[in-house]
Design a protein around this motif. Structure first.
Motif, PDB file in Angstrom:
ATOM      1  N   MET A 291      -0.004   8.053  -7.265  1.00  0.00           N
ATOM      2  CA  MET A 291       0.295   7.198  -6.122  1.00  0.00           C
ATOM      3  C   MET A 291      -0.096   7.907  -4.833  1.00  0.00           C
ATOM      4  SD  MET A 291       2.947   6.744  -3.666  1.00  0.00           S
ATOM      5  CE  MET A 291       4.415   7.518  -4.345  1.00  0.00           C
ATOM      6  N   MET A 292       0.236   9.164  -4.757  1.00  0.00           N
ATOM      7  CA  MET A 292      -0.029   9.914  -3.528  1.00  0.00           C
ATOM      8  C   MET A 292      -1.524  10.107  -3.293  1.00  0.00           C
ATOM      9  SD  MET A 292       1.878  11.002  -1.204  1.00  0.00           S
ATOM     10  CE  MET A 292       1.439  11.731   0.380  1.00  0.00           C
ATOM     11  N   PHE A 295      -3.112   6.822  -2.175  1.00  0.00           N
ATOM     12  CA  PHE A 295      -2.880   6.464  -0.773  1.00  0.00           C
ATOM     13  C   PHE A 295      -3.580   7.441   0.177  1.00  0.00           C
ATOM     14  CE2 PHE A 295       0.980   3.968  -2.208  1.00  0.00           C
ATOM     15  CZ  PHE A 295       0.398   2.743  -1.921  1.00  0.00           C
ATOM     16  N   TRP A 298      -7.172   6.494   0.268  1.00  0.00           N
ATOM     17  CA  TRP A 298      -7.257   5.174   0.898  1.00  0.00           C
ATOM     18  C   TRP A 298      -7.171   5.326   2.422  1.00  0.00           C
ATOM     19  CZ3 TRP A 298      -4.277   0.814  -2.070  1.00  0.00           C
ATOM     20  CH2 TRP A 298      -4.793  -0.440  -1.738  1.00  0.00           C
ATOM     21  N   TRP A 299      -6.244   6.171   2.804  1.00  0.00           N
ATOM     22  CA  TRP A 299      -5.953   6.386   4.205  1.00  0.00           C
ATOM     23  C   TRP A 299      -7.106   7.125   4.887  1.00  0.00           C
ATOM     24  CZ3 TRP A 299      -3.323  11.328   5.929  1.00  0.00           C
ATOM     25  CH2 TRP A 299      -2.906  11.263   7.274  1.00  0.00           C
ATOM     26  N   GLY A 302     -10.699   4.996   3.613  1.00  0.00           N
ATOM     27  CA  GLY A 302     -10.717   3.535   3.663  1.00  0.00           C
ATOM     28  C   GLY A 302     -10.728   2.870   2.305  1.00  0.00           C
ATOM     29  N   LYS A 303     -10.897   3.670   1.245  1.00  0.00           N
ATOM     30  CA  LYS A 303     -10.920   3.105  -0.099  1.00  0.00           C
ATOM     31  C   LYS A 303     -10.199   4.057  -1.046  1.00  0.00           C
ATOM     32  CE  LYS A 303     -15.157   0.509   0.551  1.00  0.00           C
ATOM     33  NZ  LYS A 303     -16.557   0.261   0.221  1.00  0.00           N
ATOM     34  N   PRO A 304      -9.405   3.505  -1.958  1.00  0.00           N
ATOM     35  CA  PRO A 304      -8.705   4.375  -2.916  1.00  0.00           C
ATOM     36  C   PRO A 304      -9.700   4.950  -3.921  1.00  0.00           C
ATOM     37  CG  PRO A 304      -8.286   2.075  -3.412  1.00  0.00           C
ATOM     38  CD  PRO A 304      -9.093   2.079  -2.155  1.00  0.00           C
TER      39      PRO A 304
ATOM     40  N   MET C   1      -5.218  -0.758   5.086  1.00  0.00           N
ATOM     41  CA  MET C   1      -4.939   0.553   5.680  1.00  0.00           C
ATOM     42  C   MET C   1      -3.495   0.656   6.149  1.00  0.00           C
ATOM     43  SD  MET C   1      -7.493   2.580   5.478  1.00  0.00           S
ATOM     44  CE  MET C   1      -6.066   2.714   4.535  1.00  0.00           C
ATOM     45  N   GLY C   4      -1.169   0.470   3.403  1.00  0.00           N
ATOM     46  CA  GLY C   4      -1.171   1.721   2.640  1.00  0.00           C
ATOM     47  C   GLY C   4      -0.235   2.745   3.264  1.00  0.00           C
ATOM     48  N   THR C   7       3.387   1.791   2.907  1.00  0.00           N
ATOM     49  CA  THR C   7       3.899   1.964   1.553  1.00  0.00           C
ATOM     50  C   THR C   7       4.199   3.430   1.279  1.00  0.00           C
ATOM     51  OG1 THR C   7       2.431   0.164   0.998  1.00  0.00           O
ATOM     52  CG2 THR C   7       3.495   1.300  -0.823  1.00  0.00           C
ATOM     53  N   ILE C   8       3.324   4.290   1.762  1.00  0.00           N
ATOM     54  CA  ILE C   8       3.601   5.723   1.606  1.00  0.00           C
ATOM     55  C   ILE C   8       4.934   6.074   2.246  1.00  0.00           C
ATOM     56  CG2 ILE C   8       2.901   8.048   2.301  1.00  0.00           C
ATOM     57  CD1 ILE C   8       0.029   7.084   2.272  1.00  0.00           C
ATOM     58  N   PHE C 157      -8.137  -5.171  -4.751  1.00  0.00           N
ATOM     59  CA  PHE C 157      -7.317  -4.100  -5.289  1.00  0.00           C
ATOM     60  C   PHE C 157      -5.959  -4.045  -4.594  1.00  0.00           C
ATOM     61  CE2 PHE C 157      -5.964   0.384  -5.521  1.00  0.00           C
ATOM     62  CZ  PHE C 157      -5.896   0.512  -6.897  1.00  0.00           C
ATOM     63  N   SER C 158      -5.939  -4.259  -3.292  1.00  0.00           N
ATOM     64  CA  SER C 158      -4.666  -4.194  -2.564  1.00  0.00           C
ATOM     65  C   SER C 158      -3.702  -5.267  -3.064  1.00  0.00           C
ATOM     66  CB  SER C 158      -4.909  -4.353  -1.060  1.00  0.00           C
ATOM     67  OG  SER C 158      -5.619  -5.549  -0.811  1.00  0.00           O
ATOM     68  N   GLU C 452     -14.609  -1.898  -3.645  1.00  0.00           N
ATOM     69  CA  GLU C 452     -13.199  -1.505  -3.554  1.00  0.00           C
ATOM     70  C   GLU C 452     -12.996   0.005  -3.543  1.00  0.00           C
ATOM     71  OE1 GLU C 452     -10.333  -4.149  -3.632  1.00  0.00           O
ATOM     72  OE2 GLU C 452     -12.200  -4.761  -2.668  1.00  0.00           O
TER      73      GLU C 452
END
Lengths: 473, 473, 473
Positions: A291-292, A295, A298-299, A302-304, C1, C4, C7-8, C157-158, C452
């Motif tokens: 999860m970390m 994110f 992603w952060w 811009g994409k996981p 973003m 994201g 959520t963190i 994906f989000s 994605e």
């Protein structure tokens, strides 16, 4: 060639020796006496062995993660390395590794190394010793295979085979003895006094297995140098994408599956009902790590990122491996989250600052998070479980008032880094200056499948290699 | 088409029949009575079933080894064959196979075949019988799937389906009865006298499972003939590389993982603590087999061969399957080393001397090493374990003074070869002269995925086929 | 973003909260007291946990089936979705899901929802509760991952991440409470009177897991709309072949392997020797389902279809999941055969009549056959096993004279459809009108791996996409 023939001779010789001297009348080979003495043995044996099977299956997970995250032209070489480090590791651990790790340890020398049960002979030919050997073998082989990914796509196969014999026979077992075999880190008077009744601990091997593998990987990757094309002339790293994200993620799933055996099986007993808490912590830490990293990427980008999410799982799992039996689920989640941060920053640090080329992130996943696992145990142990058992003094960490135990874990962390990285440097340096550790430039460009094995992993598919920027070093 | 419809009708009919006549009041379906009678049943059931699950998973290993070592154009056909032989095998073994193998065996006829428990009806509807059926089913299905690789890339799917019903319903169970079901090889007075208290033995099935599969594979591959392009006009074999070494090696790992259940689960009880020794022997023999083939190919061709290393693992595992409970680790290593030599030479012999085209080496791995396993048991059994239990007379082989038992194993080896190869020849000969066993030349060249299933396994990838030499037969 | 980052923050906050408030002195964390009280706990814990590990591994099976049956350009996205629904699901189920499902249920409100044990705190920090949580988590995650395939190749994906949190935290647990947690479907006076001593039953989750997943999948696929190119202007469906039949079938094998843990583990106890009968039924129903779809496609299209055979296995397994403990093997075969017909017709019906694009057949496999499983239990339960135990009233279905229980199962079927499809519509509708659920046309054509995740699953392979007919809508 020559070394190949000699090695065959050596192994055949050792093996025939073992065959001849096996005293079959020893101990309790049928198991009947053990069963009478310990009525719980069946459930504990079946638990331990089944968990051991799961850990053995992690070899497939490592093979897939490593091959998935590297190029198609080296795929066969990578799976071959993974298969053979298990095979050579099993024979080496049988011959001498187990003796060094779990041989009878008495007096001062016993704090350093064990020294009987070679080839599982004599007293060792007993159902209980054999159970322990099997479970320890699959752990030893895990440490060995961790290095494979960090040195991928450029190491000579012959050097890798020698490395895997040495780690399984000597490097892993001796450090393992210090923590699990009655050696000084866990059992010396200095450490047990410092820890308040117990010395350094490591439930399932964040240090013994993962940090040992991770820091030997660091030494190997450092001495090998980076793959051709990995860094531009100005040092900027270039991403070299792996050839199958699908297989890499299958590998992550297999590793997680096996890790339940790795952690929960380390009770060596189903009569320790704490196995349920260990399983929960193993699930949560892996989830939190993934999860970390998801994110974080992603952060930042811009994409996981997919492969970083996979490494996030593994990071969380490595970090929870040492503390899994002594912490609560809240701490497991926290440990996993921090593990995700560590693997994310570790990969960046190695790549952008140290310019050490670790194709799969093995150093960050297993080395850095191995240390984090040891320290997290020193921080979060909450006094709900004893020293590998429900009995005896409960284990507590710094946050629960035991600063001495945290110091034990700091010492343990320094020792495992020094031991694994130091011996790794020596081993790969010696190999580099004797048989050589790196394939030729031509072979590396063509791929190690052809150069080392005369084969191609995917002869029915048209393959390509994405073009990289012009000014590659 | 017609046969498909008829087979549906047949199965639906049998199934409805089974449904109607199931007497649900029989025996002990809840298991409460069994539990009271045998307090150890839970740990033994859970051990046996969990090991059975692992053996079932070996189906995936076989599918991957076989598809990985053959061409992309036949990949879907191969995994389909593997899936369906398990499915048709399960239904056939439920309907009749189990009855022939483990049906009540009394008098002279009982030495040949069992004859009740069809459809698991009546007395068979009992937790203990069901446990046995499940564990035996996954063994039966393993024998069936061995043939798949040897006949790959050219067999008609319809013929393969019929083959898998026949082996699961008749050929495997009857020979299995002779060894494990109270039949003549293990239990006739002649054999038990010769062996000195016990007749032919086979702990987990080097003979019952692997040699049966391996020699039926030989018959099938022989009657099918070689793949187009496999041999030059002068008989020189041409290597036809498989389409994914990665998946093939994943298959090897899965097989090894499952094999721990195969061998150690064959105690059918965790109260037999000898399971730890079996696990150790299974690890060491596989490792030794791979080590040996690696060095042999390295020595002969200058480079260690990847797929031969994988076959070396399997060869070692097949060979240790029969003796795994009765030997010590030194013998396990020795047996694995010799198994590596046998598979290496067997592949060469079939290819270069007999010109029988076995795409994955199934005959050498399972057939030749199945025999080696039976003989190795006759040689190395060291008197540390009884006849499938800690109790009773300890099993000893030739090297420990029991020449009679070695003779039993020789007889067993001759019988399993004659039975499996003989019936295999008859079965495939009849199929060849009725519905036909080989696809057309056009279909073979185009690939069986399109011809047999109207599909393509990899439609998103650009595929190719490496050119072969000009003068192909 | 933004979402994201938020959520963190949310997760970090919840997690730190959890860490702080964990009362480590509660209940029986070491397990010593539980062991004394329940001497059978070790064998039951080890059985349940090991089966739970197998169920966790089913995540890999789902990932492979789904990615194998879809296109290479979306492969990384699909495995990422599968990994992350497990990870987000684990954290959500830890935080709130388990509390809703298995929190203390008293009075009227207890028939609807549970409401304690959030974050496994307080009394929940106990070896028994942790064991239950782990086993239930892997079931919850299975429900979540079923949807993934039906919405593949076009969902953002989000949106998928939010969906996986909601199903794991709310939708799955509340319905689960009604059946397994003491809620109204199983335990209300109305239902238990109707059923004749017991209300709606579902042994391992044909309804709770599969129908919930399957009908949420239906809602998602319906609201997303079909993939570009799936239907011609006149509505004729176009086959979009998956990129790896091999990996899809590996996924089927992994799912079947894990399903033995899913079904037999649902006793939560090895002391229930009925586990052997459950394993047998699980083997036979899967085999019968595959056999049926193989023959159906052979009969209709002239060639046995590979991916339908795989779906036939899964269909049989889904259908036998609810009744597996209460039926005999004859009924298991029958249920599997009908399941094969249902999946075959369901796929056709969705595709040709409803024009709902379900790339992997998830709705037919899990939704339609989930209902069939619930009804089959109501029909074929034969009175040989009690309500989740050997004790108490034996469960009997319509064919054995208990029409009331069949009605319970009909009610259960209606409820699960309404709940899952209804809430699925609401959830995906809200997501559609807020953050959006579908990627752009450009991204879909290019592939979601790039759009994605900024990656490519297979950068070393030359990929292609088979041309489709001209007049695509």
């Amino acid at each position: 060639m020559v070394s190949g023939k000699r090695t065959i001779q050596l192994f055949l010789g050792l093996m025939l020796l073992g065959l001849i001297v096996y005293p079959c009348s020893s101990a309790d080979p049928t198991g009947a006496a053990t069963l009478e003495e310990k009525p719980d043995a069946p459930v504990n044996f079946s638990w331990t062995l089944m968990c051991g099977f799961l850990v053995m299956f992690m070899q497939a997970g490592f093979a897939l993660v490593e091959t998935g995250l590297t190029r198609a032209k080296n795929a066969a070489n990578i799976v071959m390395k993974n298969l053979m480090d298990f095979c050579m590791g099993a024979l080496s651990y049988w011959a001498v590794g187990f003796a060094f790790m779990f041989g009878t340890a008495t007096g001062i020398s016993g704090l350093i190394i064990g020294f009987d049960k070679f080839f599982l002979m004599g007293e060792a030919y007993d159902v209980s010793t054999m159970e322990l050997w099997f479970f320890q073998l699959v752990f030893c082989a895990t440490a060995a295979t961790i290095v494979s990914g960090a040195v991928a796509e450029r190491i000579k196969f012959s050097a890798y085979i020698i490395y895997s014999v040495v780690i399984s026979a000597i490097i892993y077992p001796i450090y393992g003895h210090w923590v699990w075999g009655g050696g000084w880190l866990a059992s010396s008077e200095f450490m047990t006094t410092l820890g308040g009744g117990y010395g350094a601990l490591d439930f399932a091997g964040s240090g013994v297995v993962h940090a040992v593998g991770g820091f030997m990987a660091l030494a190997g990757a450092y001495l090998l140098g980076s793959r051709i094309g990995k860094y531009k002339k100005d040092g900027t790293p270039v991403a070299i994408p792996g050839h199958s994200i699908t297989l890499a993620m299958l590998g992550v799933f297999i590793l997680w599956f096996g890790w339940f055996g790795f952690n929960a099986g380390s009770t060596l007993a189903a009569t320790e009902l704490h196995i349920s808490i260990i399983a929960v912590n193993t699930a949560l830490a892996g989830a939190a790590g993934a999860m970390m990293t998801m994110f974080l990427t992603w952060w930042r980008f811009g994409k996981p990122d997919v492969s970083m999410a996979g490494n996030g799982v593994l990071a969380g799992l490595v970090a929870v491996t040492a503390p899994c039996a002594w912490i609560n689920p809240g701490a497991a989640v926290f440990i996993g989250v921090i593990a995700g941060v560590i693997v994310y920053m570790g990969v960046w640090f190695l790549d952008h600052r140290l310019h050490i080329d670790d194709p799969v992130g093995a150093v960050s996943v297993h080395g850095f998070n191995g240390i984090w696992g040891l320290l997290a145990l020193g921080l979060f142990a909450d006094g709900t479980y004893g020293v590998y058992t429900t009995q005896g003094p409960m284990v507590t960490g710094l946050l629960y008032g035991n600063a001495g135990f945290f110091l034990c874990q700091v010492i343990n962390s320094v020792v495992v880094f020094a031991w694994a990285f130091g011996l790794g440097l020596i081993l790969f340096w010696v190999l580099k200056h004797t048989i050589g550790i790196r394939v030729s430039r031509e072979e590396e460009l063509q791929g190690l499948d052809i150069g080392e094995h005369g084969t191609s992993a995917y002869p029915n598919f048209v393959t390509t290699e994405p073009a990289v920027d012009g000014d590659i070093a």
